[in-house]
Design an enzyme around this catalytic site. Structure first.
Site, PDB file in Angstrom:
ATOM      1  N   GLU A 101      16.375   9.683 -20.631  1.00 20.58           N
ATOM      2  CA  GLU A 101      16.804   8.352 -21.617  1.00 20.58           C
ATOM      3  C   GLU A 101      14.986   7.660 -22.536  1.00 20.58           C
ATOM      4  O   GLU A 101      13.898   8.035 -21.252  1.00 20.58           O
ATOM      5  CB  GLU A 101      17.351   7.785 -20.108  1.00 20.58           C
ATOM      6  CG  GLU A 101      17.608   5.851 -21.354  1.00 20.58           C
ATOM      7  CD  GLU A 101      18.378   5.346 -19.756  1.00 20.58           C
ATOM      8  OE1 GLU A 101      17.625   4.050 -19.537  1.00 20.58           O
ATOM      9  OE2 GLU A 101      19.291   5.991 -19.442  1.00 20.58           O
ATOM     10  N   CYS A 140      14.690   1.238  -7.432  1.00 21.80           N
ATOM     11  CA  CYS A 140      14.171   1.766  -8.960  1.00 21.80           C
ATOM     12  C   CYS A 140      15.548   2.932  -9.127  1.00 21.80           C
ATOM     13  O   CYS A 140      16.175   3.787  -7.820  1.00 21.80           O
ATOM     14  CB  CYS A 140      13.061   3.134  -9.028  1.00 21.80           C
ATOM     15  SG  CYS A 140      13.277   3.325 -10.630  1.00 21.80           S
ATOM     16  N   GLY A 180      10.606   9.638 -14.043  1.00 24.27           N
ATOM     17  CA  GLY A 180       9.526  10.412 -14.203  1.00 24.27           C
ATOM     18  C   GLY A 180       8.499   9.463 -13.599  1.00 24.27           C
ATOM     19  O   GLY A 180       8.473   8.480 -14.047  1.00 24.27           O
ATOM     20  N   GLU A 181       7.765  10.608 -13.202  1.00 26.35           N
ATOM     21  CA  GLU A 181       6.491  10.326 -12.926  1.00 26.35           C
ATOM     22  C   GLU A 181       5.521  10.634 -13.618  1.00 26.35           C
ATOM     23  O   GLU A 181       5.218  12.599 -13.269  1.00 26.35           O
ATOM     24  CB  GLU A 181       6.084  10.799 -11.546  1.00 26.35           C
ATOM     25  CG  GLU A 181       4.321  10.896 -10.648  1.00 26.35           C
ATOM     26  CD  GLU A 181       4.006   9.570 -10.927  1.00 26.35           C
ATOM     27  OE1 GLU A 181       2.792   9.970 -11.774  1.00 26.35           O
ATOM     28  OE2 GLU A 181       4.370   8.016 -10.724  1.00 26.35           O
ATOM     29  N   SER A 210       1.868   4.877 -16.859  1.00 28.93           N
ATOM     30  CA  SER A 210       2.392   4.382 -15.369  1.00 28.93           C
ATOM     31  C   SER A 210       2.423   5.621 -15.099  1.00 28.93           C
ATOM     32  O   SER A 210       3.029   6.170 -14.656  1.00 28.93           O
ATOM     33  CB  SER A 210       3.882   3.256 -15.261  1.00 28.93           C
ATOM     34  OG  SER A 210       4.439   3.316 -14.349  1.00 28.93           O
ATOM     35  N   SER A 233       1.506   1.780 -10.667  1.00 29.19           N
ATOM     36  CA  SER A 233       2.697   0.565  -9.677  1.00 29.19           C
ATOM     37  C   SER A 233       2.491   0.621  -8.388  1.00 29.19           C
ATOM     38  O   SER A 233       2.592   1.174  -7.404  1.00 29.19           O
ATOM     39  CB  SER A 233       4.026   1.789  -9.790  1.00 29.19           C
ATOM     40  OG  SER A 233       4.638   2.054 -11.276  1.00 29.19           O
ATOM     41  N   ASN A 309      14.942  -6.457 -11.068  1.00 23.80           N
ATOM     42  CA  ASN A 309      15.924  -5.740 -12.360  1.00 23.80           C
ATOM     43  C   ASN A 309      16.906  -5.547 -11.372  1.00 23.80           C
ATOM     44  O   ASN A 309      17.353  -3.961 -10.743  1.00 23.80           O
ATOM     45  CB  ASN A 309      15.556  -4.922 -13.632  1.00 23.80           C
ATOM     46  CG  ASN A 309      14.792  -5.926 -14.681  1.00 23.80           C
ATOM     47  OD1 ASN A 309      15.070  -7.374 -14.363  1.00 23.80           O
ATOM     48  ND2 ASN A 309      13.992  -4.968 -14.935  1.00 23.80           N
ATOM     49  N   CYS A 352      13.284  -2.302 -17.213  1.00 19.11           N
ATOM     50  CA  CYS A 352      12.205  -1.564 -15.759  1.00 19.11           C
ATOM     51  C   CYS A 352      13.122  -1.255 -14.635  1.00 19.11           C
ATOM     52  O   CYS A 352      13.400  -2.462 -13.998  1.00 19.11           O
ATOM     53  CB  CYS A 352      10.913  -2.397 -15.759  1.00 19.11           C
ATOM     54  SG  CYS A 352       9.858  -1.807 -14.654  1.00 19.11           S
TER      55      CYS A 352
END
Length: 359
Positions: A101, A140, A180-181, A210, A233, A309, A352
């Site tokens: 995405e 998340c 992903g990280e 991030s 984060s 969110n 987010c």
């Protein structure tokens, strides 16, 4: 100061997307063509968005037919949805069938929009760096679906070109905040940053990376002396709360994370942004704000407060506006730089924490 970023080997260059001008020149010469063909190839890939080498009309017809099977490295749009605020969510199908995405976030010139509805002030792309995510943060959606693999540099760059082509507008800003990280895929992320900066033409100061925080990786990133923005984060002001939200925090004490962030500031001269998702009754109390301000005292940083969110898997709630503003006020009283960031694309599940590579 020079920036060391991994380069592609011309021996295994295809897919061609993600390669530099010099790498493309070397590659065409390996194919028996003059070096200037590399400059033409670079222009057609990055400026004209070609998806097949057979379509590059300036190449000799015979050579084009020989190149037809060599991949450039572009994805296809599997699904596209538009939120009322103009944010567009894309599901992109990769060559191995995996779906990722990416999100295009337009900011309009509101004064001119009545005369020209497509008048953009800037266009931001939220890019993914992995198929899925191994971090499994509790709030998340991405981590709920598990992790498949790292994205290659061409798969990261492709996301930006896809949004650029769809909007017919040059991308101005990039945030590595999708699936992903990023710091678990450092080499490909660094390669994509080089490409997006030098080949696509996006300034490093308009790029944000991030991370939840991976031991040693922020220090490693600092050694490249990039002018990007680092966004960490954090989401909690102490270790106990953070571990409830972020399972990996069990292996990385918050004091060690903040120490590494301080090193980053010292090495790069760039401030660190801290992302803090506000969850009603969990981490949004005045005492949490007091504790957060104490954590960040004395070094160059900025806090982005992000009202939660919602996702279906958990029952966290977004705080009230009064609670959000009260948290902000406490930070300001302690001279902590802070702003509230209301996410775009909420109605399209493109905000987010909502990304999950599904419609």
């Amino acid at each position: 100061m020079s920036i060391t970023i991994p380069q592609l080997s011309t021996i295994s260059l295809p897919p061609l997307l993600g390669a530099s001008l010099e790498e493309l020149k070397a590659w065409v010469q390996e194919q028996g063509q003059p070096a200037y063909r590399g400059k033409q190839l670079h222009d057609w890939i990055y400026n004209q968005g070609v998806r097949s080498l057979a379509d590059i009309s300036v190449f000799p017809k015979k050579w084009r037919s020989q190149l037809a099977e060599i991949p450039i490295g572009r994805s296809t749009i599997d699904h596209r949805s538009v939120a009322p605020d103009g944010t567009v969510k894309y599901l992109l199908r990769l060559t191995d069938g995996q779906v990722i995405e990416t999100v295009g976030i337009p900011t309009y010139k509101w004064k001119q929009r009545r005369e020209n509805p497509n008048s953009l002030d800037r266009l931001t792309v939220c890019v993914s760096t992995q198929v899925g995510c191994p971090m499994a943060c509790d709030f998340c959606a991405t981590g709920k679906g598990g992790y498949q693999r790292n994205l290659q540099r061409h798969e990261i760059v492709d996301q930006v070109l896809t949004v650029q082509e769809d909007f017919q507008q040059r991308v101005s800003n990039i945030v590595f905040m999708g699936l992903g990280e990023p710091l678990l895929n450092t080499d490909n992320v660094l390669g994509a940053i080089r490409c997006l900066n030098q080949d696509v033409g996006i300034g490093q100061r308009n790029i944000t990376v991030s991370t939840v925080g991976i031991p040693g990786r922020i220090r490693q990133l600092a050694q490249h002396h990039l002018q990007i923005t680092l966004a960490v984060s954090l989401h909690a002001p102490n270790q106990a709360l953070r571990e409830k939200l972020i399972p990996s925090a069990h292996h990385y004490q918050i004091d060690d994370l903040l120490a590494e962030c301080r090193e980053y500031v010292e090495i790069t001269g760039r401030r660190v942004s801290f992302e803090y998702i506000l969850l009603a009754g969990f981490n949004d109390l005045p005492e949490h704000a007091e504790e957060l301000a104490k954590c960040l005292r004395g070094f160059q940083s900025h806090v982005n407060l992000i009202p939660y969110n919602p996702i279906s898997e958990v029952d966290y709630q977004r705080p009230s506006s009064d609670r959000i503003q009260a948290f902000e006020q406490v930070l300001k009283q302690h001279n902590t730089a802070v702003s509230i960031r209301y996410s775009r694309g909420l109605e399209a599940d493109a905000a987010c924490g909502q990304l999950r590579a599904s419609k």
